[in-house]
Write a protein that holds these residues in place. Structure first.
Motif, PDB file in Angstrom:
ATOM      1  N   VAL A   1       0.723  -1.144  -0.041  1.00  0.00           N
ATOM      2  CA  VAL A   1       0.002  -0.174  -0.071  1.00  0.00           C
ATOM      3  C   VAL A   1       1.040   1.132  -0.054  1.00  0.00           C
ATOM      4  O   VAL A   1       1.693   1.305   0.707  1.00  0.00           O
ATOM      5  CB  VAL A   1      -0.931   0.094   1.149  1.00  0.00           C
ATOM      6  CG1 VAL A   1      -1.907   1.277   1.324  1.00  0.00           C
ATOM      7  CG2 VAL A   1      -1.751  -1.463   1.469  1.00  0.00           C
ATOM      8  N   CYS A   2       0.549   2.337  -0.873  1.00  0.00           N
ATOM      9  CA  CYS A   2       1.348   3.465  -0.966  1.00  0.00           C
ATOM     10  C   CYS A   2       0.840   4.294   0.149  1.00  0.00           C
ATOM     11  O   CYS A   2      -0.079   4.563   0.725  1.00  0.00           O
ATOM     12  CB  CYS A   2       1.044   4.010  -2.178  1.00  0.00           C
ATOM     13  SG  CYS A   2       1.313   3.330  -3.660  1.00  0.00           S
ATOM     14  N   TYR A   3       1.951   5.083   0.826  1.00  0.00           N
ATOM     15  CA  TYR A   3       1.705   5.794   2.037  1.00  0.00           C
ATOM     16  C   TYR A   3       1.922   7.256   1.687  1.00  0.00           C
ATOM     17  O   TYR A   3       3.068   7.650   1.599  1.00  0.00           O
ATOM     18  CB  TYR A   3       2.539   5.350   3.133  1.00  0.00           C
ATOM     19  CG  TYR A   3       2.946   6.496   4.242  1.00  0.00           C
ATOM     20  CD1 TYR A   3       1.730   7.002   5.027  1.00  0.00           C
ATOM     21  CD2 TYR A   3       4.102   6.487   5.018  1.00  0.00           C
ATOM     22  CE1 TYR A   3       1.600   7.789   5.860  1.00  0.00           C
ATOM     23  CE2 TYR A   3       4.087   6.991   6.263  1.00  0.00           C
ATOM     24  CZ  TYR A   3       3.116   7.797   6.639  1.00  0.00           C
ATOM     25  OH  TYR A   3       2.926   8.604   7.578  1.00  0.00           O
TER      26      TYR A   3
ATOM     27  N   TYR B   1       0.833  -2.339  -5.607  1.00  0.00           N
ATOM     28  CA  TYR B   1       0.677  -1.517  -4.458  1.00  0.00           C
ATOM     29  C   TYR B   1      -0.478  -0.769  -4.459  1.00  0.00           C
ATOM     30  O   TYR B   1      -0.779   0.217  -5.590  1.00  0.00           O
ATOM     31  CB  TYR B   1       2.068  -0.427  -4.247  1.00  0.00           C
ATOM     32  CG  TYR B   1       3.073  -1.125  -3.876  1.00  0.00           C
ATOM     33  CD1 TYR B   1       3.825  -1.110  -2.523  1.00  0.00           C
ATOM     34  CD2 TYR B   1       3.974  -1.888  -4.875  1.00  0.00           C
ATOM     35  CE1 TYR B   1       5.152  -1.585  -2.658  1.00  0.00           C
ATOM     36  CE2 TYR B   1       5.006  -2.683  -4.646  1.00  0.00           C
ATOM     37  CZ  TYR B   1       5.707  -2.369  -3.419  1.00  0.00           C
ATOM     38  OH  TYR B   1       6.963  -3.208  -3.017  1.00  0.00           O
ATOM     39  N   ILE B   2      -1.356  -0.762  -3.752  1.00  0.00           N
ATOM     40  CA  ILE B   2      -2.647  -0.035  -3.676  1.00  0.00           C
ATOM     41  C   ILE B   2      -2.333   1.231  -3.524  1.00  0.00           C
ATOM     42  O   ILE B   2      -1.726   1.628  -2.343  1.00  0.00           O
ATOM     43  CB  ILE B   2      -3.802  -0.660  -2.548  1.00  0.00           C
ATOM     44  CG1 ILE B   2      -4.081  -2.069  -3.181  1.00  0.00           C
ATOM     45  CG2 ILE B   2      -4.921   0.260  -2.727  1.00  0.00           C
ATOM     46  CD1 ILE B   2      -4.814  -2.872  -2.277  1.00  0.00           C
ATOM     47  N   PHE B   3      -3.023   2.292  -4.045  1.00  0.00           N
ATOM     48  CA  PHE B   3      -3.133   3.634  -3.663  1.00  0.00           C
ATOM     49  C   PHE B   3      -4.441   3.962  -3.113  1.00  0.00           C
ATOM     50  O   PHE B   3      -5.356   3.850  -3.937  1.00  0.00           O
ATOM     51  CB  PHE B   3      -2.843   4.466  -4.930  1.00  0.00           C
ATOM     52  CG  PHE B   3      -2.481   6.086  -4.688  1.00  0.00           C
ATOM     53  CD1 PHE B   3      -1.247   6.436  -4.389  1.00  0.00           C
ATOM     54  CD2 PHE B   3      -3.573   6.636  -4.506  1.00  0.00           C
ATOM     55  CE1 PHE B   3      -1.041   7.824  -3.917  1.00  0.00           C
ATOM     56  CE2 PHE B   3      -3.287   8.212  -4.063  1.00  0.00           C
ATOM     57  CZ  PHE B   3      -2.197   8.532  -3.808  1.00  0.00           C
ATOM     58  N   ALA B   4      -4.440   4.434  -1.989  1.00  0.00           N
ATOM     59  CA  ALA B   4      -3.273   4.677  -1.081  1.00  0.00           C
ATOM     60  C   ALA B   4      -3.836   4.378   0.406  1.00  0.00           C
ATOM     61  O   ALA B   4      -4.972   3.974   0.800  1.00  0.00           O
ATOM     62  CB  ALA B   4      -3.208   6.070  -0.827  1.00  0.00           C
TER      63      ALA B   4
ATOM     64  N   ARG C   1      -8.589  12.926  -3.294  1.00  0.00           N
ATOM     65  CA  ARG C   1      -8.553  13.026  -1.635  1.00  0.00           C
ATOM     66  C   ARG C   1      -9.254  11.982  -1.188  1.00  0.00           C
ATOM     67  O   ARG C   1      -9.545  11.852   0.150  1.00  0.00           O
ATOM     68  CB  ARG C   1      -9.154  14.337  -1.250  1.00  0.00           C
ATOM     69  CG  ARG C   1      -8.279  15.606  -1.826  1.00  0.00           C
ATOM     70  CD  ARG C   1      -8.999  16.821  -1.255  1.00  0.00           C
ATOM     71  NE  ARG C   1      -9.935  17.573  -1.967  1.00  0.00           N
ATOM     72  CZ  ARG C   1      -9.923  17.885  -3.230  1.00  0.00           C
ATOM     73  NH1 ARG C   1      -8.738  17.957  -4.034  1.00  0.00           N
ATOM     74  NH2 ARG C   1     -10.798  18.370  -3.808  1.00  0.00           N
ATOM     75  N   HIS C   2      -9.866  10.921  -1.888  1.00  0.00           N
ATOM     76  CA  HIS C   2     -10.682   9.941  -1.475  1.00  0.00           C
ATOM     77  C   HIS C   2     -10.199   8.712  -2.043  1.00  0.00           C
ATOM     78  O   HIS C   2     -11.032   7.758  -2.308  1.00  0.00           O
ATOM     79  CB  HIS C   2     -12.227  10.226  -1.928  1.00  0.00           C
ATOM     80  CG  HIS C   2     -12.486  11.338  -1.329  1.00  0.00           C
ATOM     81  ND1 HIS C   2     -13.164  11.502   0.200  1.00  0.00           N
ATOM     82  CD2 HIS C   2     -12.943  12.644  -1.804  1.00  0.00           C
ATOM     83  CE1 HIS C   2     -13.689  12.565   0.415  1.00  0.00           C
ATOM     84  NE2 HIS C   2     -13.244  13.330  -0.610  1.00  0.00           N
ATOM     85  N   PHE C   3      -8.846   8.177  -2.019  1.00  0.00           N
ATOM     86  CA  PHE C   3      -8.308   6.965  -2.597  1.00  0.00           C
ATOM     87  C   PHE C   3      -7.958   6.045  -1.281  1.00  0.00           C
ATOM     88  O   PHE C   3      -7.526   4.875  -1.585  1.00  0.00           O
ATOM     89  CB  PHE C   3      -7.083   7.232  -3.623  1.00  0.00           C
ATOM     90  CG  PHE C   3      -7.472   7.317  -4.952  1.00  0.00           C
ATOM     91  CD1 PHE C   3      -7.545   6.236  -5.872  1.00  0.00           C
ATOM     92  CD2 PHE C   3      -7.967   8.673  -5.451  1.00  0.00           C
ATOM     93  CE1 PHE C   3      -7.736   6.146  -7.148  1.00  0.00           C
ATOM     94  CE2 PHE C   3      -8.279   8.608  -6.983  1.00  0.00           C
ATOM     95  CZ  PHE C   3      -8.079   7.346  -7.772  1.00  0.00           C
ATOM     96  N   GLY C   4      -8.132   6.437  -0.124  1.00  0.00           N
ATOM     97  CA  GLY C   4      -7.769   5.959   0.899  1.00  0.00           C
ATOM     98  C   GLY C   4      -8.353   4.632   1.402  1.00  0.00           C
ATOM     99  O   GLY C   4      -9.653   4.772   1.286  1.00  0.00           O
ATOM    100  N   LEU C   5      -7.563   3.557   1.833  1.00  0.00           N
ATOM    101  CA  LEU C   5      -8.120   2.360   2.354  1.00  0.00           C
ATOM    102  C   LEU C   5      -8.905   2.989   4.053  1.00  0.00           C
ATOM    103  O   LEU C   5      -9.550   2.230   4.274  1.00  0.00           O
ATOM    104  CB  LEU C   5      -7.259   1.362   2.611  1.00  0.00           C
ATOM    105  CG  LEU C   5      -6.667   0.935   1.222  1.00  0.00           C
ATOM    106  CD1 LEU C   5      -5.758  -0.112   1.621  1.00  0.00           C
ATOM    107  CD2 LEU C   5      -7.668   0.333   0.364  1.00  0.00           C
TER     108      LEU C   5
ATOM    109  N   GLY D   1      -5.661   1.874  -7.875  1.00  0.00           N
ATOM    110  CA  GLY D   1      -6.576   2.039  -7.011  1.00  0.00           C
ATOM    111  C   GLY D   1      -7.906   2.520  -7.373  1.00  0.00           C
ATOM    112  O   GLY D   1      -8.063   2.742  -8.660  1.00  0.00           O
ATOM    113  N   TRP D   2      -8.756   2.675  -6.560  1.00  0.00           N
ATOM    114  CA  TRP D   2     -10.483   3.275  -7.036  1.00  0.00           C
ATOM    115  C   TRP D   2     -10.669   4.344  -5.828  1.00  0.00           C
ATOM    116  O   TRP D   2     -10.851   3.949  -4.620  1.00  0.00           O
ATOM    117  CB  TRP D   2     -11.166   1.999  -7.063  1.00  0.00           C
ATOM    118  CG  TRP D   2     -12.521   2.511  -8.110  1.00  0.00           C
ATOM    119  CD1 TRP D   2     -13.695   3.095  -7.603  1.00  0.00           C
ATOM    120  CD2 TRP D   2     -12.809   2.118  -9.268  1.00  0.00           C
ATOM    121  NE1 TRP D   2     -14.421   3.289  -8.598  1.00  0.00           N
ATOM    122  CE2 TRP D   2     -14.129   2.647  -9.553  1.00  0.00           C
ATOM    123  CE3 TRP D   2     -12.117   1.142 -10.128  1.00  0.00           C
ATOM    124  CZ2 TRP D   2     -14.718   2.288 -10.765  1.00  0.00           C
ATOM    125  CZ3 TRP D   2     -12.792   1.078 -11.196  1.00  0.00           C
ATOM    126  CH2 TRP D   2     -13.754   1.778 -11.901  1.00  0.00           C
TER     127      TRP D   2
END
Length: 339
Positions: free
Chosen positions: A34-36, A304-307, A321-325, A265-266
């Motif tokens: 996962v991308c940080y 690697y999933i973003f983000a 601003r809304h790609f986070g897990l 990602g999505w």
């Protein structure tokens, strides 16, 4: 992160009506990270982030510059990392002289390695325009500096947008759009490093929802597309996009170069098709799928999933601003399993 991806990734498809619900079938995932990103005002401390990765069983991380606090928190964590050198100005500096690269390695790699498991140094993320002419020289200088410091086991690459590919449909037609990419691919072949690519079916779907099915873009069943050029069939857009990059590598004479998906990602909010359900479906589908590889390369794919977090200081479209897990308070945006 990503700007607009190639919108025509499957623009000529005539897709069947999709029937039925998708049930996730977990598979063994060998390499999912996962991308940080840190472009937020309310994110947890670096040490808390490392603990969150460990608690969720996430064993790979990408960071976008030599963040000293993050690197210190990563010591002896066992987490493998992609370390970006930083922005275009850093790439230009590294290309300018071997001594600049030696100083960068001295300051940002030697103090941490091997306590921090650095897998790849990334020279430039989605570099565009005239700065692309600096990528190869910068990679060569960083490679030489690593070797001189006795750190030659760390691979050096660059991370590209999907639109470095022309003629991406069908996948077998994939070819690099610009000559600099062929030069980079040939250098990677000589060093044994992979090409890092940011691959976003979301942007392709958003750009052409008439011809690309949402189910095809999010790993849901019901669509099979045959590529007459390579005789392979595709059941999801991600595989088709990755295999278009593999086709371009073949045409460059570098079929031995592997691909690492450095971002995918999505978004869960902020724009067209950006919903929690779609984000969960895509990202869980990616986790479940990458262990199988692609039709062209059926070997486990590192991705690697973003983000990790929603980041409220990202610019551009609201979706950025809304790609986070996870939310900044470390609660999940939606349920997801990493194995």
């Amino acid at each position: 992160m990503a700007g607009q991806q190639l919108q025509g990734a499957a623009s000529m498809l005539t897709l069947a009506v999709i029937i039925g619900a998708f049930a996730f079938v977990p598979t063994t995932v060998q390499s999912i990270g996962v991308c940080y990103g840190v472009l937020g005002t309310d994110l947890p401390s670096r040490s808390e982030v490392v603990q969150l990765y460990k608690s969720k069983g996430i064993n790979l991380m990408r960071i976008y510059y030599p963040d000293k606090e993050a690197l210190a928190a990563l010591r002896n964590s066992g987490i493998g990392i992609i370390l970006d050198v930083g922005g275009v100005d850093v790439v230009t500096s590294l290309a300018a002289s071997p001594s600049n690269a030696a100083s960068w390695v001295r300051d940002n790699v030697r103090p941490y390695y091997p306590a921090v498991n650095m897998k790849y140094i990334v020279v430039g993320n989605e570099v565009e325009g005239g700065a692309t002419n600096s990528i190869l020289s910068a990679m060569q200088n960083v490679n030489s500096a690593l070797s001189a410091a006795g750190l030659g086991g760390i691979k050096v690459s660059t991370s590209v947008r999907f639109d470095v590919i022309a003629n991406s449909y069908p996948p077998s037609k994939g070819v690099f759009k610009d000559a600099y990419m062929t030069q980079i691919a040939r250098y990677l072949a000589s060093t044994g490093a992979p090409l890092l690519a940011n691959v976003y079916p979301y942007f392709a779907y958003r750009g052409n929802p008439r011809d690309i099915s949402l189910n095809y873009a999010t790993f849901q069943p019901g669509t099979t597309v045959r590529d007459d050029g390579n005789g392979l069939t595709y059941t999801n857009l991600f595989d088709a996009m990755v295999d278009a990059i593999y086709a371009a590598l073949e045409k460059a004479g570098t079929a031995n170069v592997m691909i690492v998906i450095s971002e995918s990602g999505w978004p869960s909010a902020g724009g067209f098709a950006a919903t929690i359900d779609n984000a969960r479906t895509y990202n869980q589908g990616l986790i479940n799928h990458v262990g199988r590889g692609t039709p062209k390369k059926p070997v486990a794919l590192e991705a690697y999933i973003f983000a990790m977090f929603n980041e409220n200081q990202k610019t551009g479209d609201a979706t950025e601003r809304h790609f986070g897990l996870f939310y900044p308070n470390k609660s999940p945006v939606y349920p997801i399993r990493f194995s």
